[in-house]
Scaffold this motif. Structure first.
Motif, PDB file in Angstrom:
ATOM      1  N   ASN A   1     -80.877  49.835 -14.573  1.00  0.00           N
ATOM      2  CA  ASN A   1     -80.039  50.826 -13.934  1.00  0.00           C
ATOM      3  C   ASN A   1     -80.497  52.642 -14.676  1.00  0.00           C
ATOM      4  O   ASN A   1     -81.300  52.238 -15.795  1.00  0.00           O
ATOM      5  CB  ASN A   1     -78.825  50.917 -14.004  1.00  0.00           C
TER       6      ASN A   1
ATOM      7  N   ARG B   1     -75.649  47.232 -14.365  1.00  0.00           N
ATOM      8  CA  ARG B   1     -75.158  46.370 -13.448  1.00  0.00           C
ATOM      9  C   ARG B   1     -74.305  45.245 -13.763  1.00  0.00           C
ATOM     10  O   ARG B   1     -73.391  44.904 -12.842  1.00  0.00           O
ATOM     11  CB  ARG B   1     -76.596  45.548 -12.966  1.00  0.00           C
TER      12      ARG B   1
ATOM     13  N   THR C   1     -72.866  46.695  -9.373  1.00  0.00           N
ATOM     14  CA  THR C   1     -73.848  47.613  -8.839  1.00  0.00           C
ATOM     15  C   THR C   1     -75.064  47.119  -8.988  1.00  0.00           C
ATOM     16  O   THR C   1     -75.492  46.203  -9.292  1.00  0.00           O
ATOM     17  CB  THR C   1     -73.808  49.093  -9.678  1.00  0.00           C
TER      18      THR C   1
ATOM     19  N   THR D   1     -70.306  51.447  -6.203  1.00  0.00           N
ATOM     20  CA  THR D   1     -70.094  49.967  -6.764  1.00  0.00           C
ATOM     21  C   THR D   1     -69.627  48.912  -6.007  1.00  0.00           C
ATOM     22  O   THR D   1     -69.271  49.325  -4.855  1.00  0.00           O
ATOM     23  CB  THR D   1     -69.181  50.182  -7.926  1.00  0.00           C
TER      24      THR D   1
ATOM     25  N   VAL E   1     -74.294  46.402  -2.312  1.00  0.00           N
ATOM     26  CA  VAL E   1     -74.117  47.489  -3.263  1.00  0.00           C
ATOM     27  C   VAL E   1     -75.202  48.684  -2.880  1.00  0.00           C
ATOM     28  O   VAL E   1     -76.209  48.294  -2.331  1.00  0.00           O
ATOM     29  CB  VAL E   1     -74.659  47.365  -4.812  1.00  0.00           C
TER      30      VAL E   1
END
Length: 543
Positions: free
Chosen positions: A310, A332, A389, A407, A467
């Motif tokens: 991420n 995540r 996520t 999310t 997501v």
């Protein structure tokens, strides 16, 4: 392909060539500047904020937003082993030309009309066509990654190939989807290889020649710091840790901030007991040497496929009376951290999703979470969080100092298939959703971890396990994103009120961008195989 018909393709190409390289050459200094009349790199600038300083489109006039043009890519044909194209990449826009990608393909478009100017096709010899996240740009050069791990350098004017370099062997199950980024004198590229026999790495190349400058392996080698978190060097050498999404960069500190992928084998951890550094982590690297400065592991000993790739978001804020350089990272795994980006010391470290089934505590020294081995996948199944996520980008607003993230709040079943001492590959499976799951847009105060507000999307067609998509905030107090019902949505960033929406032909599939051109602000995003460009009516634009 396009609703608007402004300068013709031939006229724009003639202008580019007649004006010389400067007509579509990117000044490298613009990569670190706020994106206004350009969107020159994956996140818009180096910070990862996906924040546009533009204000022309605001809460007052956004209900009048209209489509300026659309450009569809359903004519490229089914690619090897892939369904119809889905645009997952972020387009770049430089000097009126937009550059976007699909696996094996690079397109140049007229940013005023969406009309194609040129197309480059790569003939791959392997790799996984799961998506391509875009190109990088430096001066008059574009950089693109083939799924079979080739970095290809193109002339930005016409798409002609200038050089190519293979960085990993697709026969060893490496594949590449990331958008390259240029940080100083370094072209930074990463690799994927989820569940395969790989050792993830980041690579720095000379943007002029493609010559290798340094390589950082995510999993340590014999005698290196972190090897003690693996049972042995052999396990670490196959331990995963893909680097398949672009990170962020602080040019003043000359530091790269990057999220790393899950450990391998994916769902079976019995052959790799330990925390498995530096997988599922936020890492800070010296951009000139590739040396590790610090790390924060948001998912020790991952057994749930919680890639930590991420986006790290960089910003400066006043904390306890002094201005600090901060980085915030929503992993995540469901864990949120805000840290001093100079030292790596956390000031906030806590779940953004409750409850987190895999967490049994927090390390009192590092403030990193501690994994609960009782929550590992089992042959009979275990209940864990559905992906809180995924890879779709968050955003940070300079206007109100909030961090925004799409999310999922829900649970899934995780299974262990291979109980042998040395499993390989996935060795299990699961995720998805059981019972009722809900997609939630969260606004998080990064200095406290508390939620300023939430917007729950209605569960109309699915249990809420999907997501996405990506987000963009603007200086006028707006959030651009979408839901899983094909709606493109604009929210008020202060409280989550919906201000405008449009139903597209598919779910939004990338992160939005924005730029000013001809005194008009454009917002461009993708839904499935189509790019949509939005502007205000001419009558509402003050020139």
């Amino acid at each position: 392909m396009s609703r608007a018909r402004l300068p013709a393709r031939a006229a724009l190409l003639a202008l580019l060539f007649a004006s010389g390289a400067a007509a579509n050459e990117l000044d490298p200094a613009r990569l670190g500047a706020p994106p206004t009349d350009m969107w020159p790199t994956f996140h818009g600038d180096y910070s990862g904020r996906r924040f546009s300083p533009l204000k022309q489109i605001d809460e007052r006039n956004v209900p009048s937003l209209q489509i300026a043009w659309t450009s569809r890519f359903n004519d490229v044909g089914a690619m090897r082993g892939a369904p119809q194209p889905v645009i997952k990449g972020t387009p770049l826009m430089v000097n009126g030309v937009m550059y976007m990608t699909l696996p094996d393909l690079v397109f140049a478009l007229d940013a005023r009309t969406g009309e194609r100017l040129w197309t480059y096709k790569w003939v791959d010899k392997g790799g996984h066509l799961v998506g391509n996240r875009g190109v990088g740009m430096w001066k008059d050069r574009l950089y693109f990654m083939g799924p079979d791990n080739w970095v290809i350098c193109l002339d930005s004017r016409d798409g002609k190939e200038l050089w190519r370099k293979e960085i990993a062997d697709a026969r060893k199950q490496y594949f590449s989807t990331s958008a390259p980024i240029v940080a100083g004198d370094h072209l930074i590229v990463g690799v994927g290889g989820d569940a395969m026999d790989i050792r993830g790495f980041l690579l720095s190349l000379d943007p002029q020649t493609g010559e290798e400058q340094w390589k950082f392996h995510v999993t340590p080698g014999p005698g290196e710091p972190g090897i003690e978190t693996w049972p042995d060097a052999e396990s670490a050498s196959h331990g995963g840790g893909g680097t398949w999404l672009p990170g962020s960069y602080d040019p003043e500190l000359k530091t790269l901030y990057w999220g790393t992928g899950n450990a391998n084998p994916v769902y079976a951890g019995q052959g790799r007991m330990g925390d498995n550094l530096y997988t599922a982590s936020l890492i800070a690297l010296d951009v000139d040497t590739g040396k590790l400065k610090w790390h924060f592991q948001a998912m020790p000993h991952d057994t749930h496929d919680y890639d930590g790739t991420n986006t790290p978001i960089l910003y400066d804020r006043v904390v306890n009376g002094r201005t600090m350089k901060l980085v915030s990272y929503a992993a995540r795994s469901g864990w949120f951290v805000t840290a001093d980006r100079v030292t790596g010391k956390p000031i906030v470290s806590m779940p953004y999703m409750e409850p987190l089934k895999w967490v049994k505590g927090r390390n009192p020294r590092t403030l990193e979470p501690i994994s609960d081995r009782d929550n590992d996948p089992k042959t009979t199944g275990s209940i864990g969080n559905a992906n809180p996520t995924n890879w779709y980008n968050p955003s940070y607003s300079d206007t109100n100092g909030l961090f925004y993230l799409n999310t999922v709040r829900g649970m899934g079943l995780y299974y262990l298939y291979d109980t042998s001492p040395k499993p390989a590959g996935y060795a299990g499976g699961g995720g998805g959703a059981i019972g009722e799951g809900t997609r939630v847009l969260m606004a998080i105060d990064p200095l406290t971890g508390k939620h300023a507000w939430e917007h729950a999307y209605p569960n109309l067609a699915s249990p809420g396990s999907t997501v996405g998509p990506g987000l963009m905030t603007t200086a006028s107090g707006l959030i651009f994103t979408g839901d899983d019902q094909n709606n493109i949505i604009v929210y008020r960033a202060a409280d989550g009120r919906i201000l405008w929406h449009l139903r597209a032909n598919a779910n939004q599939s990338n992160g939005p961008i924005s730029y000013m051109m001809d005194d008009k602000q454009y917002v461009v995003l993708a839904a499935g195989d189509t790019l949509y460009a939005f502007t205000l009516p001419d009558a509402m634009v003050q020139r």
